[in-house]
Design an enzyme around this catalytic site. Structure first.
Site, mmCIF file in Angstrom:
data_model
loop_
_atom_site.group_PDB
_atom_site.id
_atom_site.type_symbol
_atom_site.label_atom_id
_atom_site.label_comp_id
_atom_site.label_asym_id
_atom_site.label_seq_id
_atom_site.Cartn_x
_atom_site.Cartn_y
_atom_site.Cartn_z
ATOM 1 N N GLN A 101 -4.520 46.487 -5.374
ATOM 2 C CA GLN A 101 -4.214 45.731 -6.676
ATOM 3 C C GLN A 101 -4.880 44.402 -6.800
ATOM 4 O O GLN A 101 -4.627 43.612 -7.930
ATOM 5 C CB GLN A 101 -2.762 45.252 -7.230
ATOM 6 C CG GLN A 101 -1.695 44.317 -5.827
ATOM 7 C CD GLN A 101 -0.280 45.036 -6.473
ATOM 8 O OE1 GLN A 101 -0.265 46.008 -5.133
ATOM 9 N NE2 GLN A 101 0.566 43.810 -6.821
ATOM 10 N N ALA A 123 5.951 37.176 1.332
ATOM 11 C CA ALA A 123 6.029 36.034 1.461
ATOM 12 C C ALA A 123 7.437 35.794 0.601
ATOM 13 O O ALA A 123 7.664 35.284 -0.825
ATOM 14 C CB ALA A 123 5.369 35.861 0.103
ATOM 15 N N GLU A 138 11.620 40.499 -13.558
ATOM 16 C CA GLU A 138 11.138 40.644 -15.257
ATOM 17 C C GLU A 138 9.869 38.943 -15.107
ATOM 18 O O GLU A 138 9.715 39.791 -16.266
ATOM 19 C CB GLU A 138 12.287 39.929 -16.431
ATOM 20 C CG GLU A 138 13.109 40.987 -15.986
ATOM 21 C CD GLU A 138 13.880 40.156 -17.034
ATOM 22 O OE1 GLU A 138 13.988 39.558 -18.099
ATOM 23 O OE2 GLU A 138 14.852 41.443 -17.485
ATOM 24 N N HIS A 163 10.729 34.920 -1.159
ATOM 25 C CA HIS A 163 11.720 33.930 -1.751
ATOM 26 C C HIS A 163 13.225 34.294 -2.536
ATOM 27 O O HIS A 163 13.550 35.090 -2.811
ATOM 28 C CB HIS A 163 10.469 32.867 -2.075
ATOM 29 C CG HIS A 163 10.533 33.426 -3.909
ATOM 30 N ND1 HIS A 163 11.092 33.712 -4.961
ATOM 31 C CD2 HIS A 163 9.096 33.837 -3.731
ATOM 32 C CE1 HIS A 163 10.267 34.802 -5.543
ATOM 33 N NE2 HIS A 163 8.820 34.989 -5.310
ATOM 34 N N GLU A 164 13.840 33.085 -3.187
ATOM 35 C CA GLU A 164 14.959 33.144 -3.057
ATOM 36 C C GLU A 164 14.879 34.020 -4.150
ATOM 37 O O GLU A 164 15.697 34.707 -4.950
ATOM 38 C CB GLU A 164 15.425 31.906 -3.734
ATOM 39 C CG GLU A 164 16.078 30.448 -3.216
ATOM 40 C CD GLU A 164 17.470 31.986 -2.349
ATOM 41 O OE1 GLU A 164 17.917 32.217 -2.245
ATOM 42 O OE2 GLU A 164 16.989 31.157 -1.238
ATOM 43 N N GLY A 165 13.651 34.155 -5.345
ATOM 44 C CA GLY A 165 13.809 35.773 -6.591
ATOM 45 C C GLY A 165 13.898 36.672 -6.040
ATOM 46 O O GLY A 165 14.754 37.323 -6.589
ATOM 47 N N HIS A 166 13.254 36.582 -4.848
ATOM 48 C CA HIS A 166 13.499 37.979 -4.048
ATOM 49 C C HIS A 166 14.355 38.574 -4.063
ATOM 50 O O HIS A 166 15.311 39.535 -4.018
ATOM 51 C CB HIS A 166 12.409 38.190 -2.772
ATOM 52 C CG HIS A 166 10.862 38.116 -3.232
ATOM 53 N ND1 HIS A 166 10.303 37.213 -2.478
ATOM 54 C CD2 HIS A 166 10.054 38.997 -3.508
ATOM 55 C CE1 HIS A 166 8.738 37.711 -3.385
ATOM 56 N NE2 HIS A 166 9.042 39.074 -3.670
ATOM 57 N N ASP A 202 7.032 39.589 -13.626
ATOM 58 C CA ASP A 202 5.707 40.588 -13.874
ATOM 59 C C ASP A 202 6.317 41.052 -14.924
ATOM 60 O O ASP A 202 6.477 42.305 -14.943
ATOM 61 C CB ASP A 202 5.561 41.383 -12.670
ATOM 62 C CG ASP A 202 5.357 40.537 -11.564
ATOM 63 O OD1 ASP A 202 3.490 39.114 -11.683
ATOM 64 O OD2 ASP A 202 5.629 39.857 -11.285
#
Ligand code: PAF
Length: 287
Positions: free
Chosen positions: A81, A52, A167, A54-57, A169
């Site tokens: 988890q 899934a 960061e 997004h730009e963060g990844h 998480d």
């Protein structure tokens, strides 16, 4: 984009890169840098994800690229988890869309099946104390054992020089740093900064669950944390902003996640709106 689903396939590709002979790769020459005592060939970075993307990844992959000539992204929605009542079944899965999102910045996707990661008879759990205590664990007691177990397995499967985690998480990042230090794994753990939407909402795959009215409320969390001086008042501000409930707002030592001390501090929060649970954190610079 090359995709492998077996640990054997992952290892064969990483070995070819390290050998610098392009055997199973794309014929590129190795970058010749020396990583963690592994001489020759390319340095290898691993970016573990649950898809899934997004730009963060994408920013994690860009960070990985700064540390290594080859970047592997793992995509695995890790069942251990999630608690039975959580969103494992509805967690978005679209491997082709994920591959398209990664574009050319990734050399290999490792997308194992549940059976590949947890074959019949699997009976090992990695349990990290220290930074995993409290906060997320108070509300998701199963979570860090699941994360530590799968991350340990992914790291041992790929044996990268570097692994990159977001960061966002923050507690997870400290747990993984502890795990790698305690097991003396020769892998550098890099934390990549949180990517935020225009209103400051931390990017997350779970933001896709938010309905329009909820999305506006969600954007208040980062503002409230940034303005916070006192966790109790910040908790009330989240409720006043429209969150249905707040699991925690806490100021902790940034590394141990124990009580805040004279060292760097972090403010961390988890709150729920509709069916969505959001987390965020940032540096806390106040006394
Ligand atoms: O942060 C995540 O996406 C997951 O917890 C991780 C680290 C990929 C382990 O499943």
């Amino acid at each position: 984009m090359k995709i492998v689903d077996s640990i054997a396939g992952l290892r064969a590709q990483v070995a070819a890169w390290r050998a610098g002979d392009g055997r199973a790769g794309d014929g590129r020459a190795g970058d010749g840098r020396v990583g963690n005592g592994r001489v020759g060939g390319d340095r290898v970075a691993l970016v573990p994800t649950m898809g899934a993307l997004h730009e963060g990844h994408v920013s994690l992959v860009e960070a990985a690229r700064k540390h290594a000539g080859r970047v592997v992204v793992s995509i695995f929605v890790n069942p251990t988890q999630f608690a039975p009542h959580e969103d494992f079944d509805r967690y978005p899965r679209d491997l082709q869309a994920d591959a398209a999102k990664l574009g050319g910045g990734t050399d290999l996707i490792f997308a194992p099946t549940v059976r590949e990661m947890y074959p019949d008879g699997f009976a090992t759990t990695v349990s990290v104390g220290g930074p995993s205590e409290g906060l997320e664990t108070d509300f998701r007691p199963h979570f860090f054992a699941g994360v530590a177990t799968v991350v340990a397995k992914l790291l041992v499967a790929a044996m990268p020089d570097v692994a990159v985690f977001g960061e966002k998480d923050w507690q997870q990042l400290q747990v993984i740093r502890r795990l790698v230090a305690d097991l003396a794994l020769p892998i550098e753990i890099v934390g990549a900064p949180i990517m935020r939407e225009a209103d400051g909402l931390a990017m997350s795959s779970r933001n896709a669950y938010l309905k329009p009215g909820e999305r506006a409320v969600a954007g208040r969390m980062n503002v409230i944390l940034r303005e916070a001086r006192d966790p109790g008042a910040a908790k009330q501000a989240l409720l006043d902003a429209g969150f249905d409930s707040v699991d925690y707002v806490a100021v902790r030592d940034a590394i141990t996640l124990g009580p805040a001390s004279s060292g760097p501090k972090r403010i961390l929060a988890a709150a729920r709106i509709g069916g969505t649970r959001l987390i965020d954190n940032m540096e806390f610079a106040h006394a």
